[in-house]
Design a protein around this motif. Structure first.
Motif, mmCIF file in Angstrom:
data_model
loop_
_atom_site.group_PDB
_atom_site.id
_atom_site.type_symbol
_atom_site.label_atom_id
_atom_site.label_comp_id
_atom_site.label_asym_id
_atom_site.label_seq_id
_atom_site.Cartn_x
_atom_site.Cartn_y
_atom_site.Cartn_z
ATOM 1 N N ALA A 35 6.186 15.440 12.699
ATOM 2 C CA ALA A 35 7.569 15.396 13.166
ATOM 3 C C ALA A 35 7.669 15.369 14.684
ATOM 4 O O ALA A 35 8.714 15.010 15.232
ATOM 5 N N THR A 36 6.594 15.759 15.388
ATOM 6 C CA THR A 36 6.622 15.763 16.850
ATOM 7 C C THR A 36 6.206 14.426 17.439
ATOM 8 O O THR A 36 6.175 14.273 18.658
ATOM 9 N N GLN A 37 5.865 13.441 16.609
ATOM 10 C CA GLN A 37 5.438 12.140 17.111
ATOM 11 C C GLN A 37 6.651 11.288 17.476
ATOM 12 O O GLN A 37 7.771 11.541 17.034
ATOM 13 N N THR B 278 4.399 10.615 5.957
ATOM 14 C CA THR B 278 4.760 10.868 4.568
ATOM 15 C C THR B 278 3.489 10.897 3.720
ATOM 16 O O THR B 278 2.416 10.457 4.156
ATOM 17 N N VAL B 279 3.636 11.349 2.504
ATOM 18 C CA VAL B 279 2.496 11.432 1.591
ATOM 19 C C VAL B 279 1.988 10.036 1.244
ATOM 20 O O VAL B 279 0.766 9.802 1.193
ATOM 21 N N VAL B 280 2.889 9.084 1.027
ATOM 22 C CA VAL B 280 2.449 7.733 0.643
ATOM 23 C C VAL B 280 1.659 7.076 1.768
ATOM 24 O O VAL B 280 0.709 6.325 1.513
ATOM 25 N N ALA B 281 2.028 7.340 3.024
ATOM 26 C CA ALA B 281 1.254 6.799 4.139
ATOM 27 C C ALA B 281 -0.130 7.438 4.185
ATOM 28 O O ALA B 281 -1.127 6.768 4.509
ATOM 29 N N GLY B 282 -0.219 8.707 3.879
ATOM 30 C CA GLY B 282 -1.502 9.379 3.885
ATOM 31 C C GLY B 282 -2.408 8.963 2.751
ATOM 32 O O GLY B 282 -3.631 9.138 2.833
ATOM 33 N N ALA C 10 0.807 -1.220 0.000
ATOM 34 C CA ALA C 10 0.000 0.000 0.000
ATOM 35 C C ALA C 10 0.838 1.266 0.000
ATOM 36 O O ALA C 10 0.397 2.297 -0.516
ATOM 37 N N THR C 11 2.038 1.204 0.572
ATOM 38 C CA THR C 11 2.833 2.425 0.738
ATOM 39 C C THR C 11 4.185 2.369 0.038
ATOM 40 O O THR C 11 4.798 3.417 -0.209
ATOM 41 N N GLY C 12 4.669 1.167 -0.257
ATOM 42 C CA GLY C 12 6.015 1.038 -0.804
ATOM 43 C C GLY C 12 7.098 1.254 0.225
ATOM 44 O O GLY C 12 8.275 1.374 -0.127
ATOM 45 N N GLU C 13 6.748 1.250 1.520
ATOM 46 C CA GLU C 13 7.706 1.546 2.585
ATOM 47 C C GLU C 13 7.753 0.420 3.606
ATOM 48 O O GLU C 13 6.731 -0.181 3.945
ATOM 49 N N ARG C 14 8.969 0.117 4.096
ATOM 50 C CA ARG C 14 9.163 -0.762 5.246
ATOM 51 C C ARG C 14 9.670 0.009 6.452
ATOM 52 O O ARG C 14 9.642 -0.512 7.569
ATOM 53 N N MET D 91 9.387 2.208 9.396
ATOM 54 C CA MET D 91 8.260 2.638 10.221
ATOM 55 C C MET D 91 8.230 4.151 10.414
ATOM 56 O O MET D 91 7.158 4.742 10.601
ATOM 57 N N ASP D 92 9.378 4.803 10.372
ATOM 58 C CA ASP D 92 9.426 6.254 10.552
ATOM 59 C C ASP D 92 8.833 7.007 9.366
ATOM 60 O O ASP D 92 8.683 8.235 9.424
ATOM 61 N N LYS D 93 8.490 6.295 8.282
ATOM 62 C CA LYS D 93 7.838 6.922 7.135
ATOM 63 C C LYS D 93 6.379 6.482 6.999
ATOM 64 O O LYS D 93 5.763 6.693 5.961
#
Length: 673
Positions: free
Chosen positions: A576-578, A461-465, A365-369, A371-373
């Motif tokens: 960024a504050t999370q 990130t945008v992909v997560a959103g 769904a996101t193309g990311e592994r 977690m910070d993204k």
């Protein structure tokens, strides 16, 4: 047809499916066809193994099939007993779930022709290892399983990290096969009895038994992921496609556990009490170091790979207890410990496959592994988030899910240790219990981090959103595994009684019958000692949560009010504050990191007036890699460089070298005889 014939027919069908995949891999319909066929044949094998285990025939009546292939004087022996039936259930249930998941997930694969031929072949190889009843067939099947899984790790070989993962994996797999070959050589003896039936009745000296134990810990332990032989696992599992990662982590490591149990508990005969000390020490160290490494990770699939190491440690702790108790004639305690190990084998195949499926859904769904993204996926992928939450709770050993039951049984076995006569075990086992409790607490912290950073909060990130839910086949596979995690947790007595034929064949004893206890409770020793009821805990949790929700909605204000989340006094609500994966693990890193990873935190704080941004970096080291593997690779490289000069010798020097080697071998042979 006998059960063995049915199972071998399924293996042949899986190999045929692999051949078909080579032919139709370029077709648009190849993905659903190959995975559907793999699902059907794995389901048939699963039902066959389950039926055999339910019947619970004694090992003396286990059916054997001999084929005229393999060693000329031996052939290939295949045998089905209760131990093999249980592990065949684990393998083929994992195959069914992975194939179901892959029907949808495989459509996103960029190179399906590199995956489809090897997936059914991988399932066939694991089945053959468990069915093998002689050393030659076992080793050939083991090597076949290793090579096929290596091909799956190398699917995305254009990535340099994946090529490195494949190289490390094939080297470790070859090393493991070599040590298993030596172990079977010792068991076969001077007569060359490579048949398991002959090994089973042979007498083995304490020295032979000790050497076999060490070689099995090296061979099977390297495939399972025991520390310090785990180096390949966090590299290979993330490199493979997610449904293959689930098979490798949730199933293939259990085939290695099977190999250890088959040799040490079945072929080697009565164990010595000190063998329990060796396995307990390695298992407890593996559990703690594995989960500490997982806590340091921000890559979701690497985190799951390291947590597999921790669970393998839990299994080997239980196996070590079973060895110690069996050596001292404590049949009930040994059966309890072995049941805990086998139950955790089953449980880990459930929740680790589920978690890798969830990670694959997130990656799709996101193309990311990283977690910070990620973040905020609970709103965009609700079914995946619920399934991943179930897996996180189960692996954290929280009731009423299945992970709690097997670890609780392991602790009940630890409480039986005061009855052992050896002071070494009396001192070691409580210490192991403390390490196991520590690893259980760290697992909970690890998966709070994994779930919270990935699914909660706001998208980083945008992909997560912009993520969307994955396909229905993948969701179905995750839902089934989540349901199995719950069912095994609230109905553990059925599973324990199902494992009784296995413990009876290996230990000669079994746990008390559990299904006769009222209210579906379980009592490992006796009701007066300790008991647990997962069903009542589940019903109480469900009732309490429902009552709380009702009272809130009934008596609280009906007005809908929305306000910005409290952000620790910061006026700008920014992702960024999370908390990040690194910041969440910081307290644990500061406690354990200096000792385990030589962790160092570096803060670059500019002076007043300097407009440079402040920077915070963390430096960690894999001490086992740096202290063990790097020196070995350096020594191999140095030796190879020196031996490279041999190719430039003259004919006269070559003949002299051959002559000296021949004389040396003749001297060795004379001294040996």
């Amino acid at each position: 047809m006998t059960p063995v014939s049915v199972l071998l027919s399924c293996v042949a069908a899986l190999l045929g499916t692999a051949a078909l995949a080579v032919r139709i891999a370029s077709s648009n319909r190849s993905t659903p066809v190959i995975y559907s066929a793999s699902l059907v044949f794995s389901a048939i094998a699963f039902v066959t193994a389950l039926a055999y285990l339910v019947i619970g025939l004694p090992s003396t009546n286990a059916p054997v099939l001999v084929l005229p292939i393999g060693l000329p004087w031996l052939g290939s022996h295949f045998r089905l007993d209760t131990l093999a039936a249980f592990f065949l259930m684990v393998v083929n249930l994992g195959g069914v779930m992975s194939a179901l998941y892959a029907i949808g997930y495989g459509r996103h694969e960029h190179a399906p022709h590199r995956v489809l031929p090897f997936f059914p072949a991988f399932l066939a190889g694991m089945n053959l290892v468990i069915l093998a009843d002689d050393a030659f067939t076992f080793l050939i099947s083991w090597e076949f399983m290793s090579l096929v899984s290596w091909a799956l790790v190398m699917v995305h070989h254009h990535d340099a990290d994946n090529r490195r993962a494949g190289y490390v994996y094939i080297v470790m797999a070859s090393f493991g096969t070599l040590t298993l070959l030596l172990a079977f050589g010792l068991l076969a003896g001077l007569r060359g009895n490579y048949d398991f039936a002959a090994m089973r009745i042979s007498e083995h000296t304490p020295l032979t038994a000790g050497l076999v134990l060490v070689l099995l810990l090296l061979g099977a332990g390297s495939k399972a992921g025991l520390v310090p032989l785990h180096a390949w696992l966090p590299l290979a599992h993330p490199a493979a496609p997610s449904h293959v990662s689930a098979l490798m982590s949730g199933v293939m490591t259990k085939v290695a556990v099977y190999g250890f149990i088959r040799v040490i508990f079945d072929l080697l005969g009565m164990p010595t009490w000190w063998s329990g000390i060796v396995v307990l020490t390695i298992g407890s160290g593996t559990a703690v170091l594995g989960i500490l490494q997982a806590l340091m990770e921000s890559d979701l699939k690497r985190l799951l790979a390291y947590s597999t190491i921790e669970n393998i440690g839990v299994i080997f702790v239980s196996l070590g207890l079973a060895l110690a108790f069996k050596a001292n004639g404590m049949g009930l305690a040994a059966a309890l410990a072995l049941t805990a190990a086998l139950f955790h084998v089953l449980n880990h195949s459930f929740f680790k496959s589920l978690l890798f499926f969830g990670a694959g859904a997130v990656l799709t769904a996101t193309g990311e592994r990283d977690m910070d993204k990620l973040g905020g996926l609970i709103h965009r992928m609700p079914v995946t988030s619920i399934a991943f939450l179930v897996g996180s709770v189960a692996i954290s050993a929280l009731p009423p899910f299945n992970g709690f039951v097997s670890e609780w049984l392991a602790f009940q076995a630890i409480l039986q240790s005061p009855a052992v006569p050896q002071w070494g075990l009396k001192i070691l086992v409580p210490a192991v219990g403390g390490l196991l409790a520590l690893s259980a607490a760290l697992v909970a912290a690890c998966f709070v981090k994994a779930y919270g950073v990935t699914f909660l909060g706001r998208p980083r990130t945008v992909v997560a959103g912009q993520a969307v839910e994955i396909d229905r086949f993948s969701l179905a596979a995750m839902s089934v595994l989540a349901a199995l995690c719950l069912l095994a947790g609230i109905l553990p007595g059925i599973v324990i009684d199902g494992l009784a034929p296995v413990t009876l064949s290996l230990i000669g004893d079994r746990m008390p019958v559990q299904v006769d206890i009222p209210w579906l409770s379980i009592a490992p020793i006796a009701e007066s000692r300790s008991s647990y009821n997962g069903l009542l805990i589940f019903l109480f949790t469900l009732f309490s949560a429902s009552l709380t929700a009702y009272l809130i909605h009934r008596y609280a204000s009906r007005a809908l009010r929305r306000a910005p989340a409290w952000d620790c006094g910061f006026p700008e609500i920014s992702p960024a504050t999370q908390y990040t994966a690194g910041s969440f693990a910081q307290p644990i890193r500061r406690v354990f990191g200096t000792l385990a990873f030589r962790a160092r935190e570096n803060v670059d704080m500019p002076a007043p007036g300097d407009l440079r941004p402040a920077r915070f970096t963390v430096e960690t080291h894999d001490l086992i890699w740096e202290w063990l593997y790097l020196p070995i690779t350096g020594a191999v490289g140095f030796t190879a460089e020196k031996l490279n000069h041999l190719q430039f010798l003259t004919i006269r020097r070559y003949l002299s070298l051959v002559f000296l080697t021949l004389v040396f071998l003749l001297v060795v042979l004379a001294l040996w005889s």
